[in-house]
Enzyme design. Sequence first.
Site, mmCIF file in Angstrom:
data_model
loop_
_atom_site.group_PDB
_atom_site.id
_atom_site.type_symbol
_atom_site.label_atom_id
_atom_site.label_comp_id
_atom_site.label_asym_id
_atom_site.label_seq_id
_atom_site.Cartn_x
_atom_site.Cartn_y
_atom_site.Cartn_z
ATOM 1 N N LYS A 1 -0.012 -16.124 -24.325
ATOM 2 C CA LYS A 1 1.337 -16.165 -24.884
ATOM 3 C C LYS A 1 2.252 -17.010 -24.015
ATOM 4 O O LYS A 1 2.985 -17.851 -24.494
ATOM 5 C CB LYS A 1 1.869 -14.730 -25.001
ATOM 6 C CG LYS A 1 2.676 -14.430 -26.192
ATOM 7 C CD LYS A 1 1.932 -14.072 -27.458
ATOM 8 C CE LYS A 1 0.880 -15.056 -27.890
ATOM 9 N NZ LYS A 1 0.034 -14.603 -28.959
ATOM 10 N N LYS B 1 -0.199 -23.249 -36.641
ATOM 11 C CA LYS B 1 -0.297 -21.820 -36.930
ATOM 12 C C LYS B 1 -1.682 -21.460 -37.448
ATOM 13 O O LYS B 1 -2.295 -20.508 -37.019
ATOM 14 C CB LYS B 1 0.787 -21.428 -37.941
ATOM 15 C CG LYS B 1 0.778 -19.957 -38.327
ATOM 16 C CD LYS B 1 1.151 -19.077 -37.139
ATOM 17 C CE LYS B 1 1.079 -17.599 -37.443
ATOM 18 N NZ LYS B 1 1.057 -16.805 -36.200
ATOM 19 N N TRP C 1 -0.793 -32.849 -39.124
ATOM 20 C CA TRP C 1 -1.098 -32.473 -37.730
ATOM 21 C C TRP C 1 -2.245 -33.379 -37.325
ATOM 22 O O TRP C 1 -3.346 -33.284 -37.862
ATOM 23 C CB TRP C 1 -1.496 -31.001 -37.680
ATOM 24 C CG TRP C 1 -1.680 -30.442 -36.307
ATOM 25 C CD1 TRP C 1 -0.705 -29.942 -35.495
ATOM 26 C CD2 TRP C 1 -2.912 -30.290 -35.589
ATOM 27 N NE1 TRP C 1 -1.259 -29.485 -34.323
ATOM 28 C CE2 TRP C 1 -2.616 -29.688 -34.353
ATOM 29 C CE3 TRP C 1 -4.246 -30.600 -35.869
ATOM 30 C CZ2 TRP C 1 -3.579 -29.393 -33.401
ATOM 31 C CZ3 TRP C 1 -5.212 -30.313 -34.915
ATOM 32 C CH2 TRP C 1 -4.874 -29.709 -33.691
ATOM 33 N N HIS D 1 -12.916 -13.049 -5.301
ATOM 34 C CA HIS D 1 -14.079 -13.925 -5.481
ATOM 35 C C HIS D 1 -13.642 -15.359 -5.785
ATOM 36 O O HIS D 1 -14.419 -16.141 -6.327
ATOM 37 C CB HIS D 1 -14.984 -13.377 -6.581
ATOM 38 C CG HIS D 1 -15.506 -12.002 -6.269
ATOM 39 N ND1 HIS D 1 -16.455 -11.777 -5.298
ATOM 40 C CD2 HIS D 1 -15.154 -10.789 -6.748
ATOM 41 C CE1 HIS D 1 -16.696 -10.470 -5.205
ATOM 42 N NE2 HIS D 1 -15.911 -9.852 -6.078
ATOM 43 N N ASN E 1 -5.815 -32.421 -46.530
ATOM 44 C CA ASN E 1 -5.984 -31.506 -45.385
ATOM 45 C C ASN E 1 -7.473 -31.413 -45.102
ATOM 46 O O ASN E 1 -8.273 -31.359 -46.042
ATOM 47 C CB ASN E 1 -5.501 -30.090 -45.726
ATOM 48 C CG ASN E 1 -4.000 -29.976 -45.792
ATOM 49 O OD1 ASN E 1 -3.295 -30.957 -45.616
ATOM 50 N ND2 ASN E 1 -3.518 -28.780 -46.058
ATOM 51 N N ARG F 1 3.622 -24.090 -39.636
ATOM 52 C CA ARG F 1 2.183 -24.279 -39.436
ATOM 53 C C ARG F 1 1.886 -25.242 -38.288
ATOM 54 O O ARG F 1 0.768 -25.279 -37.792
ATOM 55 C CB ARG F 1 1.548 -24.834 -40.714
ATOM 56 C CG ARG F 1 1.697 -23.927 -41.907
ATOM 57 C CD ARG F 1 1.250 -24.636 -43.166
ATOM 58 N NE ARG F 1 -0.172 -24.902 -43.134
ATOM 59 C CZ ARG F 1 -1.104 -24.078 -43.559
ATOM 60 N NH1 ARG F 1 -0.756 -22.920 -44.067
ATOM 61 N NH2 ARG F 1 -2.370 -24.378 -43.493
HETATM 62 C C1 AGP Z 1 -2.039 -17.108 -30.896
HETATM 63 O O1 AGP Z 1 -0.769 -16.963 -30.437
HETATM 64 C C2 AGP Z 1 -2.450 -18.333 -31.474
HETATM 65 N N1 AGP Z 1 -1.487 -19.191 -31.895
HETATM 66 C C3 AGP Z 1 -3.889 -18.556 -31.819
HETATM 67 O O2 AGP Z 1 -4.646 -18.292 -30.685
HETATM 68 C C4 AGP Z 1 -4.472 -17.779 -33.018
HETATM 69 O O3 AGP Z 1 -4.574 -16.429 -32.700
HETATM 70 C C5 AGP Z 1 -5.836 -18.375 -33.388
HETATM 71 O O4 AGP Z 1 -5.679 -19.711 -33.758
HETATM 72 C C6 AGP Z 1 -6.544 -17.604 -34.472
HETATM 73 O O5 AGP Z 1 -5.829 -17.622 -35.663
HETATM 74 P P1 AGP Z 1 -6.157 -16.591 -36.818
HETATM 75 O O6 AGP Z 1 -5.865 -15.229 -36.292
HETATM 76 O O7 AGP Z 1 -5.233 -16.983 -37.942
HETATM 77 O O8 AGP Z 1 -7.599 -16.753 -37.164
#
Ligand code: AGP
Length: 608
Positions: free
Chosen positions: A486, A603, A74, A505, A99, A27
């Site tokens: 990515k 995550k 985090w 542009h 959390n 996560r």
């Molecule tokens: C993508 O690689 C991400 N780590 C991130 O942008 C992710 O897609 C975004 O945080 C949304 O998460 P979700 O699809 O669980 O809502």
Amino acid sequence: MCGIIAAASTRNVGKLLVQGLHKMEYRGYDSAGIALHQENSIAHLRSVGKVQLLEEKMIEEKPKSKLGIAHTRWATHGEPSEANAHPHKSKESVYIVHNGIIENYVELKESLIAKGYDFTSQTDSELIAHLLDFFINKGNSMIEAMYLAKEKLDGAYAIAAIDLKDNSNLVVARNKSPLLIGLGTDEMFAASDPLAIAQLTNDFIFLEDGDVASISAEEYKIYDSSKAEVTRDVTHIDISSQATSKGDFRHFMEKEIYEQPEAVSSTIDGRIGGEDVLDNIFGLGSSDLFSKVERIQIVACGTSLHAGRVAANWFSSIAELPCQIDYASEYRYRNPHVDKNSLLITISQSGETADTLAALNYAREKDYLASLTICNVPTSSLARESDFSLFTNAGPEIGVASTKAFTTQLAGLMLLALSLAKSRNLNPLLRGRIIKALRLLPETIAEALLCKEKMIEIAPSIANKDNALFLGRGIFYPIAKEGALKLKEISYIHAEAYPAGELKHGPLALIDENMPVIALAPESEIAEKLISNLEEVKARGGTLYVFADPSVNMDVKAGHLIHMPKCDFFMTPIVYNIPLQILSYEVALLRGTDIDQPRNLAKSVTVE
Ligand code: AGP
């Protein structure tokens, strides 16, 4: 993002709490900690960095305990440090993990300082321990103290707490941040993520906002926001250990990339039949509802938003519906006007993204026909709070960088475009053609995965650069954006995406021999125009990496032309994304980054 695990058992819980923390490492976190009730004292261990370091402390100190709470943090308020790591305590007596974010923490902290409480961290969480201690010392039980504390707290929270005076119960509370109870034999657990306790039980109770619960080894009691004892459904989920282990792959991301043919089959299976999409695959009554839809609003974040941007094209071309798309974090701040008969669509892998949930809650007050989610986690808040849903069935996605979740979202969104078209009696021939292509999609993705060797060959020439530019046109612009996202999130190379026509542009000024330009050139009505845009790059010394239809032939000089498998145009965004995932992975491997848990990222982003 932060993870909570707590246990009350008839056996020692230290080891299983740490195992649970390991399961939540995916996560994203920066520190970890544990508090274990030991009859006359509470063992309190915290460390900055990986859970492994906490585990080493545990091996050294060998605390024994049958009741405990643990956490991966985090950082939001205060840097990653031992003092800021959870659990937080009040007077060596009350220990909590939290959390979420307490929005009114400044004023609460001031009032607790005035009452004589000392703060040792910069977090917004520590005050929860002091608040509980304050109310317990006034003669309240832990449960009563939790309710009194809740009255003071503004914001989102999942909390687990233990008190030195009670060696058998832990108390938990949930408000806008996921929390569940796991039922074992002679033991009970609480966690923010079912994966944390999947090796201990398959029976889960997902708490609702406002719930408070007390948990001991033998029993649990749940109370709702009005303090009435309530019964919540037990959900049986069998999360196989295979789904949560890397197997022979080096990273979860690598495993998840190569799982995509199978994952997409799971999204499509049982949802199409003959030459059409089946009725009501988004829930009972969805086909009827779709015939009334006149407009679509999508909200999502990150990769899920990119899936939405691709789908907006499909809604227009297949279902002939206008579609507005917003970042979930922006949507509710622009005072959106909602036309009549609008359908709200949320897209999310986790179903717990705070901004997307907040957007859904905001939209509920507006005049939408209904809300619908495309989501990978059936037990998530988004799934439970939406009127209609389609689960992508991709299986757990552990790598922070979304891969198979994106691909299956696209497959799910294509099913939605087809369903909308069917309910509106539109384009039957086109629907039949797309269904045929969808059936072939897993095979086409498997073919696209064969580009691995080529990606390994070209990765070194990108891995030694500081920047990269991704170009696409039309429906390929969101795919270019996803490619750039990515690359930047796992390799830390700065990457941007542009619709190729925008180059001159402004961004053309960036082109020189140090700028790799990655372009998507499927066969389409604008392919020729794209090739002209690429000629402009070549003329200025940029190195081209062109992913193209076999019919596209151009001189890329010192660059690379990579021919993609032939497939129906409607499948091309899905298929062209595959080599971009592999390229990012191979580049990140060369740069030695933490691919599954890139720095600073989480995550599941459960704070706004
Ligand atoms: C993508 O690689 C991400 N780590 C991130 O942008 C992710 O897609 C975004 O945080 C949304 O998460 P979700 O699809 O669980 O809502």
